[in-house]
Design a protein around this motif. Structure first.
Motif, PDB file in Angstrom:
ATOM      1  N   ARG A 126      89.749  53.522  11.897  1.00 38.78           N
ATOM      2  CA  ARG A 126      88.594  52.350  11.266  1.00 38.78           C
ATOM      3  C   ARG A 126      89.764  51.212  11.807  1.00 38.78           C
ATOM      4  O   ARG A 126      91.230  51.406  11.408  1.00 38.78           O
ATOM      5  CB  ARG A 126      88.772  52.319   9.789  1.00 38.78           C
ATOM      6  CG  ARG A 126      87.490  53.422   9.963  1.00 38.78           C
ATOM      7  CD  ARG A 126      87.614  53.072   8.023  1.00 38.78           C
ATOM      8  NE  ARG A 126      86.257  54.539   7.471  1.00 38.78           N
ATOM      9  CZ  ARG A 126      84.852  54.426   6.578  1.00 38.78           C
ATOM     10  NH1 ARG A 126      85.006  53.098   6.218  1.00 38.78           N
ATOM     11  NH2 ARG A 126      84.256  55.338   6.884  1.00 38.78           N
ATOM     12  N   PRO A 127      89.193  50.167  11.961  1.00 42.44           N
ATOM     13  CA  PRO A 127      90.549  49.185  12.262  1.00 42.44           C
ATOM     14  C   PRO A 127      90.846  48.477  10.997  1.00 42.44           C
ATOM     15  O   PRO A 127      90.253  48.661   9.981  1.00 42.44           O
ATOM     16  CB  PRO A 127      89.304  47.555  12.417  1.00 42.44           C
ATOM     17  CG  PRO A 127      87.707  48.830  12.253  1.00 42.44           C
ATOM     18  CD  PRO A 127      87.923  49.554  12.060  1.00 42.44           C
ATOM     19  N   THR A 128      92.648  48.039  11.297  1.00 44.79           N
ATOM     20  CA  THR A 128      92.510  47.453  10.857  1.00 44.79           C
ATOM     21  C   THR A 128      93.354  46.317  10.023  1.00 44.79           C
ATOM     22  O   THR A 128      93.763  45.451   9.173  1.00 44.79           O
ATOM     23  CB  THR A 128      94.617  47.692  10.313  1.00 44.79           C
ATOM     24  OG1 THR A 128      95.250  47.424  11.848  1.00 44.79           O
ATOM     25  CG2 THR A 128      94.640  49.538  10.409  1.00 44.79           C
ATOM     26  N   VAL A 129      92.270  45.344  10.420  1.00 41.00           N
ATOM     27  CA  VAL A 129      92.005  44.332  10.683  1.00 41.00           C
ATOM     28  C   VAL A 129      90.787  43.640  11.222  1.00 41.00           C
ATOM     29  O   VAL A 129      89.475  44.049  11.135  1.00 41.00           O
ATOM     30  CB  VAL A 129      93.281  42.860  11.889  1.00 41.00           C
ATOM     31  CG1 VAL A 129      94.341  43.950  11.942  1.00 41.00           C
ATOM     32  CG2 VAL A 129      92.525  43.794  13.065  1.00 41.00           C
ATOM     33  N   SER A 130      90.420  42.500   9.765  1.00 36.57           N
ATOM     34  CA  SER A 130      88.979  42.399   9.722  1.00 36.57           C
ATOM     35  C   SER A 130      88.528  41.023  10.581  1.00 36.57           C
ATOM     36  O   SER A 130      87.491  40.712  10.853  1.00 36.57           O
ATOM     37  CB  SER A 130      88.584  41.425   7.954  1.00 36.57           C
ATOM     38  OG  SER A 130      89.688  40.789   8.110  1.00 36.57           O
ATOM     39  N   TYR A 131      89.320  41.185  11.863  1.00 36.88           N
ATOM     40  CA  TYR A 131      88.929  39.657  12.651  1.00 36.88           C
ATOM     41  C   TYR A 131      89.245  40.127  14.156  1.00 36.88           C
ATOM     42  O   TYR A 131      89.892  41.492  14.592  1.00 36.88           O
ATOM     43  CB  TYR A 131      89.739  38.786  12.452  1.00 36.88           C
ATOM     44  CG  TYR A 131      91.336  39.132  12.745  1.00 36.88           C
ATOM     45  CD1 TYR A 131      91.674  39.139  13.588  1.00 36.88           C
ATOM     46  CD2 TYR A 131      92.370  38.586  11.570  1.00 36.88           C
ATOM     47  CE1 TYR A 131      93.176  39.212  14.183  1.00 36.88           C
ATOM     48  CE2 TYR A 131      93.646  38.605  11.887  1.00 36.88           C
ATOM     49  CZ  TYR A 131      94.146  39.518  12.914  1.00 36.88           C
ATOM     50  OH  TYR A 131      94.902  39.613  12.703  1.00 36.88           O
ATOM     51  N   PRO A 132      88.218  40.214  15.130  1.00 36.26           N
ATOM     52  CA  PRO A 132      88.662  40.482  16.575  1.00 36.26           C
ATOM     53  C   PRO A 132      90.751  40.085  17.249  1.00 36.26           C
ATOM     54  O   PRO A 132      90.469  38.764  17.268  1.00 36.26           O
ATOM     55  CB  PRO A 132      87.285  39.969  17.178  1.00 36.26           C
ATOM     56  CG  PRO A 132      87.353  38.578  16.613  1.00 36.26           C
ATOM     57  CD  PRO A 132      86.992  39.130  15.120  1.00 36.26           C
ATOM     58  N   VAL A 133      90.527  40.638  17.889  1.00 34.11           N
ATOM     59  CA  VAL A 133      92.100  40.558  18.496  1.00 34.11           C
ATOM     60  C   VAL A 133      91.472  40.209  19.882  1.00 34.11           C
ATOM     61  O   VAL A 133      91.126  41.405  20.254  1.00 34.11           O
ATOM     62  CB  VAL A 133      93.104  42.001  17.862  1.00 34.11           C
ATOM     63  CG1 VAL A 133      94.290  42.046  19.090  1.00 34.11           C
ATOM     64  CG2 VAL A 133      93.039  42.161  17.073  1.00 34.11           C
ATOM     65  N   LEU A 134      92.330  39.167  20.330  1.00 34.24           N
ATOM     66  CA  LEU A 134      91.789  39.249  21.938  1.00 34.24           C
ATOM     67  C   LEU A 134      92.926  38.824  22.796  1.00 34.24           C
ATOM     68  O   LEU A 134      93.870  38.674  21.918  1.00 34.24           O
ATOM     69  CB  LEU A 134      91.156  37.280  21.607  1.00 34.24           C
ATOM     70  CG  LEU A 134      89.736  36.691  20.703  1.00 34.24           C
ATOM     71  CD1 LEU A 134      89.275  35.093  21.209  1.00 34.24           C
ATOM     72  CD2 LEU A 134      88.595  37.777  21.065  1.00 34.24           C
ATOM     73  N   PHE A 135      92.562  39.622  23.733  1.00 36.46           N
ATOM     74  CA  PHE A 135      93.534  39.835  24.192  1.00 36.46           C
ATOM     75  C   PHE A 135      93.540  38.681  25.484  1.00 36.46           C
ATOM     76  O   PHE A 135      92.005  38.862  26.635  1.00 36.46           O
ATOM     77  CB  PHE A 135      93.926  40.793  24.943  1.00 36.46           C
ATOM     78  CG  PHE A 135      94.319  42.110  24.292  1.00 36.46           C
ATOM     79  CD1 PHE A 135      95.591  42.784  23.489  1.00 36.46           C
ATOM     80  CD2 PHE A 135      92.738  43.241  23.178  1.00 36.46           C
ATOM     81  CE1 PHE A 135      95.525  42.995  22.691  1.00 36.46           C
ATOM     82  CE2 PHE A 135      93.122  43.760  22.141  1.00 36.46           C
ATOM     83  CZ  PHE A 135      94.585  43.926  21.936  1.00 36.46           C
ATOM     84  N   PRO A 136      94.509  38.216  26.345  1.00 31.97           N
ATOM     85  CA  PRO A 136      94.513  37.477  27.387  1.00 31.97           C
ATOM     86  C   PRO A 136      94.319  37.956  28.704  1.00 31.97           C
ATOM     87  O   PRO A 136      94.431  39.424  28.760  1.00 31.97           O
ATOM     88  CB  PRO A 136      95.575  36.971  27.798  1.00 31.97           C
ATOM     89  CG  PRO A 136      96.624  38.226  26.816  1.00 31.97           C
ATOM     90  CD  PRO A 136      95.811  38.867  25.980  1.00 31.97           C
ATOM     91  N   GLU A 137      93.234  37.804  29.907  1.00 30.71           N
ATOM     92  CA  GLU A 137      92.184  37.934  30.569  1.00 30.71           C
ATOM     93  C   GLU A 137      94.205  38.442  31.563  1.00 30.71           C
ATOM     94  O   GLU A 137      94.614  37.546  31.981  1.00 30.71           O
ATOM     95  CB  GLU A 137      91.523  37.998  31.081  1.00 30.71           C
ATOM     96  CG  GLU A 137      89.804  38.207  29.971  1.00 30.71           C
ATOM     97  CD  GLU A 137      88.866  37.834  30.951  1.00 30.71           C
ATOM     98  OE1 GLU A 137      88.589  37.684  32.400  1.00 30.71           O
ATOM     99  OE2 GLU A 137      87.884  37.254  29.651  1.00 30.71           O
ATOM    100  N   ALA A 138      93.687  39.479  32.236  1.00 28.09           N
ATOM    101  CA  ALA A 138      95.349  38.741  33.880  1.00 28.09           C
ATOM    102  C   ALA A 138      94.286  38.392  34.474  1.00 28.09           C
ATOM    103  O   ALA A 138      92.879  38.407  34.832  1.00 28.09           O
ATOM    104  CB  ALA A 138      94.954  41.082  34.316  1.00 28.09           C
ATOM    105  N   GLU A 139      94.339  37.179  35.391  1.00 24.29           N
ATOM    106  CA  GLU A 139      94.514  36.749  36.571  1.00 24.29           C
ATOM    107  C   GLU A 139      94.039  37.667  37.687  1.00 24.29           C
ATOM    108  O   GLU A 139      94.467  39.080  37.639  1.00 24.29           O
ATOM    109  CB  GLU A 139      95.054  35.694  37.141  1.00 24.29           C
ATOM    110  CG  GLU A 139      96.137  34.761  36.204  1.00 24.29           C
ATOM    111  CD  GLU A 139      96.627  34.046  36.386  1.00 24.29           C
ATOM    112  OE1 GLU A 139      96.721  33.686  37.472  1.00 24.29           O
ATOM    113  OE2 GLU A 139      96.994  33.090  36.203  1.00 24.29           O
ATOM    114  N   GLY A 140      92.925  37.371  38.158  1.00 21.10           N
ATOM    115  CA  GLY A 140      92.515  38.366  39.390  1.00 21.10           C
ATOM    116  C   GLY A 140      91.797  39.306  38.264  1.00 21.10           C
ATOM    117  O   GLY A 140      91.240  40.623  40.018  1.00 21.10           O
ATOM    118  N   ALA A 141      91.193  39.804  37.563  1.00 19.51           N
ATOM    119  CA  ALA A 141      90.643  40.969  37.109  1.00 19.51           C
ATOM    120  C   ALA A 141      89.469  40.871  37.384  1.00 19.51           C
ATOM    121  O   ALA A 141      88.602  41.701  37.195  1.00 19.51           O
ATOM    122  CB  ALA A 141      90.932  40.960  35.737  1.00 19.51           C
TER     123      ALA A 141
END
Length: 70
Positions: free
Chosen positions: A54-69
């Motif tokens: 189960r997730p331990t946080v109630s907000y979405p975790v946004l990861f930075p997108e890699a350039e050129g992905a």
């Protein structure tokens, strides 16, 4: 060296002696009886459920997108 060989021969000769007292009367040595009943069955309980993470946080975790992905 001869003393060692004589000692080893004596140990082998004495170690191979028949020390079973019931062999003289013709009785076979008693064997342990098996207490296991095959096939082995366990309780009829269902297998343990796998706990889903189960997730331990109630907000979405946004990861930075890699350039050129893309």
């Amino acid at each position: 060296m001869t003393i060692f060989a004589g000692f080893a021969l004596a140990v082998v000769a004495l170690g191979n002696g028949n020390s079973n007292t019931s062999a003289a009367s013709g009785d076979a040595a008693p064997r342990p009886q098996s207490t296991v009943q095959y096939p082995i069955r366990f309780d009829d309980s269902p297998p343990p459920r796998i706990v889903q993470p189960r997730p331990t946080v109630s907000y979405p975790v946004l990861f930075p997108e890699a350039e050129g992905a893309r």
